[in-house]
Design a protein around this motif. Structure first.
Motif, PDB file in Angstrom:
ATOM      1  N   PHE A 480       7.064  -6.552   9.561  1.00  0.00           N
ATOM      2  CA  PHE A 480       5.942  -7.371   8.810  1.00  0.00           C
ATOM      3  C   PHE A 480       4.291  -7.730   9.624  1.00  0.00           C
ATOM      4  CE2 PHE A 480       9.675  -7.658   4.969  1.00  0.00           C
ATOM      5  CZ  PHE A 480       9.588  -6.272   4.696  1.00  0.00           C
ATOM      6  N   LYS A 483       1.345  -8.145   8.585  1.00  0.00           N
ATOM      7  CA  LYS A 483       1.208  -8.770   6.780  1.00  0.00           C
ATOM      8  C   LYS A 483       0.715 -10.513   6.802  1.00  0.00           C
ATOM      9  CE  LYS A 483       4.181  -6.488   3.604  1.00  0.00           C
ATOM     10  NZ  LYS A 483       5.165  -6.640   2.512  1.00  0.00           N
ATOM     11  N   MET A 552       7.781 -11.165   1.025  1.00  0.00           N
ATOM     12  CA  MET A 552       8.204 -10.389   1.892  1.00  0.00           C
ATOM     13  C   MET A 552       8.935  -9.506   1.317  1.00  0.00           C
ATOM     14  SD  MET A 552       6.248 -11.394   6.254  1.00  0.00           S
ATOM     15  CE  MET A 552       8.333 -12.842   6.381  1.00  0.00           C
TER      16      MET A 552
END
Length: 597
Positions: A480, A483, A552
């Protein structure tokens, strides 16, 4: 007394329950022939009262005028006025009619079997507004009214100012008020938010008139101006009107807020009561009287000493203004108001006496080498207090008191020895030995609990930094990483780790402290404050990091669960803040707030 309440033992051996002094009397009702005949004579009056037929009551008295002052002995001795005063629905016109038919002197002598007047009964049943001036002459009634129904007493004394001059013993009223600290702003116990509302909310709407004094005061700003230009004339007329409009809007806003939030109206009523009580004190001290020494000793000595002990500086200020030498009054222990203010740690009273430059010989004069207690010795005595949360805070307050008074006194007094051959510092140390131990125990227990919490947060956020949400790819790169929520997670997780570590170090410093007297003044409180702030920040950052991690993970199919989880996280932060904030604010204000005097 023709009729009394029976206190005899019943035939079965059970005792008759005692009755309240002002409640309905409890008795075995075995009426005599005289009582039955009396009831027959009064039953039309009782029936009219029970049916709220007030015209019928007036007609009954008109047809039997002699009964207006005769005692009613049906159940217990009382009069028509006592009976009607208990009826809250009785109209004012009826009271006025009945009162006008009786001589005021006779009216004051009409009492019930407890020797209480109709006014006292009306006070008891809050029927104040229905009574008239002839009923207010008794000092006991004025005293009871002033301490129980402040607003009514203020309105009455304002309407009939001659009642003040007729009061023979003003000291009774002042003494009663001096024992009511909650009736004054100095004795109120409001929270920080309530105090803010208290200082902001207006209470004088009924005294504001249009175009009134505000316009007059504003216009006075221009009357000395020698330039009468066209724009000056416009400004002179428009600005006062604009000020009044703003004032009206301000009052309307507060009225709307009070309607929506009943608690604010309660604060407004409390502030109005405080102002009215101070005005009653001012009237009793100044209105129509010039105090002689004997009268002041009789009427002002006990009120000013009591007010000083309880910290009601409003009464102290008014009595000092009314009689110049009132600061010389002493109690049975030989202490004047100056000494009492120090012994009982009344900051506002002490500050008032300091501003008036009273008792200069007590602290500004040099020591005469006498083996007596000076004011620093008195300050060194321990005064137990239930208003300071925690032994450490109380020890800090005691140290601030001692140092503040020490800064005022003559240097020679700081080393003067008393009858026990002790200096003020030695007295302070001896008196506060146990408080130091209690403060040390309180600080260590609180710091130890916070150390455990900080250590748990460090463990959690440290592990979260290496167990990233979403995992890593084969190269170890977080999945991630691209992000924005991942960056926020890393930042807040790091902040939680750093702040919890700082909190842990602060509280460890408190536990490892040597706990001398001076440590309680600044070192321990400052570490305590910084440690709590860091701990609170770490909890907030940890919950934010948790929320970002949930976002997330649940950003696809389970996104609806994100909002409920975030709400629960916010509740956790609010709960923690609610538990820690009061103590933190108290410690912060005590350490960084205004000076003692």
């Amino acid at each position: 007394m023709e009729q009394t309440v029976s206190n005899e033992i019943k035939s079965s051996g059970e005792a008759e329950p005692s009755s309240s002094r002002h409640g309905p009397p409890k008795r075995e009702f075995n009426p005599s022939r005289a009582e039955i005949e009396d009831h027959v004579r009064w039953w039309k009056l009782f029936k009219a009262i029970r049916q709220n037929d007030w015209k019928g009551v007036a007609d009954f008295i008109r047809l039997n005028p002699a009964l207006l002052t005769e005692p009613i002995k049906v159940y217990e001795r009382e009069t028509v006025f006592h009976v009607i005063s208990r009826e809250l629905s009785a109209p004012p016109w009826l009271i006025k009619t009945l009162v006008s038919d009786v001589n005021p002197n006779t009216l004051e002598q009409l009492t019930d079997q407890d020797d209480e007047s109709a006014l006292f009964m009306a006070l008891l049943y809050t029927a104040i507004e229905r009574l008239q001036k002839p009923l207010w002459g008794n000092l006991h009634n004025i005293q009871y009214l002033s301490t129980t129904f402040t607003g009514a007493a203020f309105d009455l004394l304002k309407k009939y100012p001659d009642l003040v001059s007729k009061t023979e013993d003003r000291g009774s009223v002042l003494e009663a008020l001096a024992n009511k600290p909650l009736a004054f702003a100095s004795g109120s116990q409001l929270g920080y938010l309530q105090q803010l509302v208290y200082h902001c909310i207006p209470v004088q709407e009924e005294h504001i008139y249009f175009p009134g004094s505000v316009v007059r005061d504003v216009e006075n700003q221009y009357e000395n101006s020698k330039r009468f230009s066209f724009f000056g004339c416009i400004r002179r007329h428009i600005f006062p009107a604009f000020a009044v409009v703003c004032m009206k809007l301000h009052l309307m806003l507060w009225h709307a807020i009070m309607t929506l939030v009943p608690g604010i109206k309660l604060i407004r009523d409390t502030k109005l009561m405080h102002k009215q009580t101070v005005e009653i004190v001012r009237l009793m001290c100044h209105e129509g009287v010039i105090w002689s020494t004997d009268e002041a000793l009789k009427s002002l000595r006990v009120p000013i000493l009591t007010a000083t002990r309880l910290g009601i500086y409003e009464i102290v200020r008014e009595i000092l203004d009314a009689y110049y030498y009132s600061y010389c009054f002493w109690d049975e222990n030989g202490h004047a108001i100056f000494h009492i203010a120090i012994i009982h740690r009344q900051e506002k009273v002490f500050s008032l006496l300091n501003k008036l430059d009273l008792f200069l010989w007590e602290w500004k004069a040099a020591s005469k080498d006498e083996k007596t207690d000076n004011i620093l010795h008195l300050t060194g005595r321990l005064v137990p207090s239930d208003q300071v949360p925690g032994a450490a805070l109380q020890m800090q307050k005691e140290l601030k008191w001692f140092k503040a008074v020490k800064s005022y006194v003559h240097p020679s007094l700081q080393e003067q020895r008393n009858g026990s051959n002790k200096t003020p510092k030695e007295v302070f140390t001896e008196e506060h030995k146990e408080l130091v131990k209690e403060g040390e125990k309180w600080m260590k227990e609180t710091a130890s609990s916070c150390i455990v919490a900080a250590a748990l947060i460090i463990t959690v956020v440290f592990a979260a930094a290496f167990t990233l949400p979403g995992g890593n790819d084969n190269d170890g790169t977080p999945n991630f990483l691209s992000k924005k929520s991942f960056k926020a997670f890393i930042i807040f997780d790091a902040l939680a780790l750093f702040s919890s570590s700082a909190s842990l170090l602060m509280f460890m410093g408190i536990v490892a402290s040597r706990y001398s007297e001076e440590d309680f003044l600044e070192y321990l409180p400052k570490n305590f404050i910084m440690g709590h702030i860091a701990l609170l920040l770490s909890v907030i950052c940890m919950m934010i990091a948790f929320g970002e991690a949930m976002f997330m993970i649940l950003s696809h199919k389970w996104l609806p669960l994100y909002l409920p989880l975030s709400f629960v996280g916010c509740l956790t932060m609010i709960l923690f803040s609610r538990l820690q904030f009061p103590l933190l604010i108290e410690m912060f204000l005590s350490t960084y707030g205004r000076s003692m005097f």
